[in-house]
Write a protein that holds these residues in place. Sequence first.
Motif, mmCIF file in Angstrom:
data_model
loop_
_atom_site.group_PDB
_atom_site.id
_atom_site.type_symbol
_atom_site.label_atom_id
_atom_site.label_comp_id
_atom_site.label_asym_id
_atom_site.label_seq_id
_atom_site.Cartn_x
_atom_site.Cartn_y
_atom_site.Cartn_z
ATOM 1 N N LEU A 1 0.713 -1.289 -0.071
ATOM 2 C CA LEU A 1 0.225 0.167 -0.048
ATOM 3 C C LEU A 1 0.886 1.130 -0.153
ATOM 4 N N PHE A 2 0.540 2.203 -0.834
ATOM 5 C CA PHE A 2 1.217 3.625 -0.936
ATOM 6 C C PHE A 2 0.087 4.522 -1.457
ATOM 7 N N GLY A 3 -0.152 5.528 -0.671
ATOM 8 C CA GLY A 3 -0.839 6.567 -1.156
ATOM 9 C C GLY A 3 -0.605 7.955 -0.731
ATOM 10 N N PHE A 4 -1.213 8.955 -1.324
ATOM 11 C CA PHE A 4 -0.807 10.362 -1.308
ATOM 12 C C PHE A 4 -2.237 10.949 -0.812
ATOM 13 N N VAL A 5 -1.879 11.932 0.398
ATOM 14 C CA VAL A 5 -3.059 12.588 0.774
ATOM 15 C C VAL A 5 -2.934 14.179 0.201
ATOM 16 N N GLY A 6 -3.864 14.624 -0.485
ATOM 17 C CA GLY A 6 -3.512 15.833 -1.289
ATOM 18 C C GLY A 6 -4.141 17.030 -0.383
ATOM 19 N N LYS A 7 -5.080 16.796 0.435
ATOM 20 C CA LYS A 7 -5.731 18.034 1.392
ATOM 21 C C LYS A 7 -6.697 17.150 2.234
ATOM 22 N N LEU A 8 -7.136 18.151 3.068
ATOM 23 C CA LEU A 8 -8.422 17.717 3.942
ATOM 24 C C LEU A 8 -9.374 18.146 3.556
ATOM 25 N N PHE A 9 -10.432 17.336 3.293
ATOM 26 C CA PHE A 9 -11.910 17.922 2.795
ATOM 27 C C PHE A 9 -12.702 17.954 3.913
ATOM 28 N N SER B 1 -16.223 17.794 5.313
ATOM 29 C CA SER B 1 -17.437 17.152 5.423
ATOM 30 C C SER B 1 -18.699 17.955 5.393
ATOM 31 N N GLN B 2 -19.654 17.534 4.863
ATOM 32 C CA GLN B 2 -21.215 18.309 5.031
ATOM 33 C C GLN B 2 -21.393 18.402 6.665
ATOM 34 N N ASN B 3 -20.858 17.779 7.508
ATOM 35 C CA ASN B 3 -21.095 17.768 9.034
ATOM 36 C C ASN B 3 -19.874 18.700 9.355
ATOM 37 N N TYR B 4 -20.169 19.850 9.629
ATOM 38 C CA TYR B 4 -19.152 20.898 9.938
ATOM 39 C C TYR B 4 -18.402 20.543 11.115
ATOM 40 N N GLY B 5 -17.060 20.735 11.151
ATOM 41 C CA GLY B 5 -16.191 20.443 12.222
ATOM 42 C C GLY B 5 -15.516 19.152 11.886
ATOM 43 N N LYS B 6 -15.861 18.501 11.068
ATOM 44 C CA LYS B 6 -15.379 16.984 10.764
ATOM 45 C C LYS B 6 -14.544 17.093 9.393
ATOM 46 N N PHE B 7 -13.399 16.360 9.499
ATOM 47 C CA PHE B 7 -12.671 16.310 7.847
ATOM 48 C C PHE B 7 -12.766 14.930 7.441
ATOM 49 N N LEU B 8 -12.393 14.768 6.068
ATOM 50 C CA LEU B 8 -12.166 13.764 5.395
ATOM 51 C C LEU B 8 -10.882 13.889 4.727
ATOM 52 N N ALA B 9 -9.943 12.996 4.598
ATOM 53 C CA ALA B 9 -8.669 13.149 3.556
ATOM 54 C C ALA B 9 -8.892 12.651 2.396
ATOM 55 N N LEU B 10 -8.637 13.624 1.408
ATOM 56 C CA LEU B 10 -8.622 13.324 0.099
ATOM 57 C C LEU B 10 -7.499 12.369 -0.441
ATOM 58 N N THR B 11 -7.656 11.175 -0.644
ATOM 59 C CA THR B 11 -6.481 10.297 -0.790
ATOM 60 C C THR B 11 -6.548 9.601 -2.358
ATOM 61 N N LYS B 12 -5.197 9.623 -2.783
ATOM 62 C CA LYS B 12 -5.236 8.867 -3.944
ATOM 63 C C LYS B 12 -4.394 7.714 -3.670
ATOM 64 N N ILE B 13 -4.728 6.426 -4.184
ATOM 65 C CA ILE B 13 -4.152 5.100 -3.832
ATOM 66 C C ILE B 13 -3.162 5.024 -5.006
ATOM 67 N N ILE B 14 -1.977 5.203 -5.022
ATOM 68 C CA ILE B 14 -0.997 5.099 -5.950
ATOM 69 C C ILE B 14 -0.400 3.695 -6.214
ATOM 70 N N ASN B 15 -0.495 2.791 -5.038
ATOM 71 C CA ASN B 15 -0.056 1.422 -5.188
ATOM 72 C C ASN B 15 -0.872 0.528 -4.239
ATOM 73 N N GLY B 16 -1.092 -0.667 -4.473
ATOM 74 C CA GLY B 16 -1.816 -1.753 -3.731
ATOM 75 C C GLY B 16 -3.236 -1.340 -3.334
ATOM 76 N N CYS B 17 -3.825 -1.638 -2.286
ATOM 77 C CA CYS B 17 -5.389 -1.620 -1.934
ATOM 78 C C CYS B 17 -5.302 -1.096 -0.509
ATOM 79 N N LEU B 18 -6.278 0.093 -0.370
ATOM 80 C CA LEU B 18 -6.485 0.205 0.764
ATOM 81 C C LEU B 18 -7.833 -0.212 1.628
ATOM 82 N N LYS B 19 -7.957 -0.861 2.608
ATOM 83 C CA LYS B 19 -9.034 -1.461 3.189
ATOM 84 C C LYS B 19 -9.367 -0.837 4.394
#
Length: 664
Positions: A391-399, A401-419
């Motif tokens: 597994l190898f991934g890159f987090v571009g920014k924190l996104f 969410s529609q529930n204000y105050g919480k964040f989601l990580a915008l991630t691109k999976i470069i190699n492998g599989c994220l489970k």
Amino acid sequence: MVFDNFGNFFNLEKKKKILKKKKTDVFWVPKTIYSKNFLLKSFFSKKNKAKNVAVVGHLHHGKSSLISNLAKNVHLLNDRLLFKDFSDFFYLEKQKGLSLYLSLTTLLLCDGIGKSFLFTFLDSPGHPEFFDQTLTAINICDGIILVIDAAEGVLLGTELALRHAILGGHKGIIIINGIDRLIIEFKENPRNVHRKIIQILDEINFLIEESLCEEMKNNFDQIIFFNPIQNNVIFSSFLQKWSFSLEQYAEIYISSQPSICLSKKDLAIKFWNNFSFYKKKSYQQKPSPMFVEFILNPLYNVIYLFIGESALQIRDFFQNEIGIFGIKFFELNRGNQDILSYSINLFLGGCREAKAITNHTGIISSLNLHFPISKKNKRFLVNQLIEKKDLFGFVGKLFPSQNYGKFLALTKIINGCLKKKSIICVLTEGHHIYFQENFLSPTTIKNILLPIGRYNFNVKKAPKGSVVLVKGIENFVRKSALITDLKKQNFQKEVFFTSILKKFSFSGLFPVLKTIVEPMFSQNSKILFFAIRKSIKVYPTLSCKIMAPGEFLLSGTGPLYLNCVLHDIQNVFSEIDLNISQLNVNCRETIQENKKKKKIFYFSKNTSLSIQKNKEFFSEISYLSIYSKIAKSFLSFKCDDNFSFKKKNFFKTLRSGFFSREID
């Protein structure tokens, strides 16, 4: 069917108690022409991999309208009120009337043949002050869609996005939007519209040739310029909900005239390059281009017909001229704008029985032609020792969410599989690479979401090449990060992390304006501190300094940028009253050094390292082999200098994570 914010199905009769306890917001997910299970199967399939496309361009050129039209192509027309701003769903975006945040939309679209393809569109803001969001989208995507307004032409946002896409090695297509503005608003004749389109293409191709590096100029034959013959130029009007390419239009002519002994590609070449078309009874001496006679003139006639004629004459026109029968009066008993978009989409290949009128097959076919599936990610720092399954991934920014105050990580999976529920380690800015206890941050993946505009779907895993939203790593990410398996330990001391902040500095994105913020009541200073920390994660180029107890200096790229930041701090991340100073310009001091006593080593494009001729200092560098190799590699670079680091800060800058050189 009732879903929650993450697309999970709920049975209201059995789970009334659970819903009352959790107080989740339940809403109806809009119906699509395909099932949700078919979408997830195509997402996990190895043959049909998702293609990540960044939609870039200047302000108000039609980027969000493109996403709304493509979403209408998939969803049924009964829910058309939801697609006015399908990708702009935050309060500030609706209030300002423009895109402020990066939004993701995953759609399953079909081309003219009937094959389905999965696309993840990254709708980026067009305002120059929010170009950090656009640069993040370009860094993650596989290709770009450059949207240009036909009336305004090439502007600042268009040029910036195109130059960075070329330097990143991205392929792309352009969409010349707003042709209806030239016809209705500016009242240009077809010949002037044709000249305006040629002028836009000349400016874009000149920018491509100007921004090429020396290595790219050696392979000049492999560079693809924008030309409608190569099927990388689309003509559209997203307000009227239609778009077409030359090959799509040529295919319509061939189907209506079987006696034409040409392929659609040969006919598209004649449409664009042939200028020897004469009318039998013409008072003009000059020949008329075939693009004007066969494409623009019929488009003019259709648009002006729907402005001033009745519904009966419109139906007769469709039956006699275009050959579309079976149109009922209640379908034409609408506004002129709706009738015009309805009729043009029928002509361009829409299906009235399936209620999928908006059909943009020209865009989809050009995306499939010019955007191959990326097997190798050369833009990201991947060690050669990593195996295929790691597994190898890159987090571009924190996104946000529609529930204000919480964040989601915008991630691109470069190699492998994220489970889901897997343990990973995170490498972010400011890490200490030579202290093992602070080098990596282990965490557990709580949730993986597949974004579809206004709503998301829960998935158990994310395959290679996909862009997803990850929940569980937002507390360990500052601006951007790398993720990998905790067991494999793929991060080594020979690899430096490439921060997104370094790319911002290379692109000239620096905080220009500053303001001082303090709470009105001193007991709210701690609340303000945590609110500023959250806003720094959302806005990539925002910086903060603590001037005094309770006083914070915020720096941003412009007045609108800081206005949005202060709104989120005061209304979203906290509910406190603030005292805000006036906006001031950020000043940068420079020191002119004596060339006799100083020696300058250039090591990057925009920075320079000044070192005194001190034997003890060079002995410190030779003490560590890694530092010596880095210092030798710095000597090979010679560029313009804008900053200079002091001797004391030399080792700190090496550990700060802003270098991406890989040591041999």
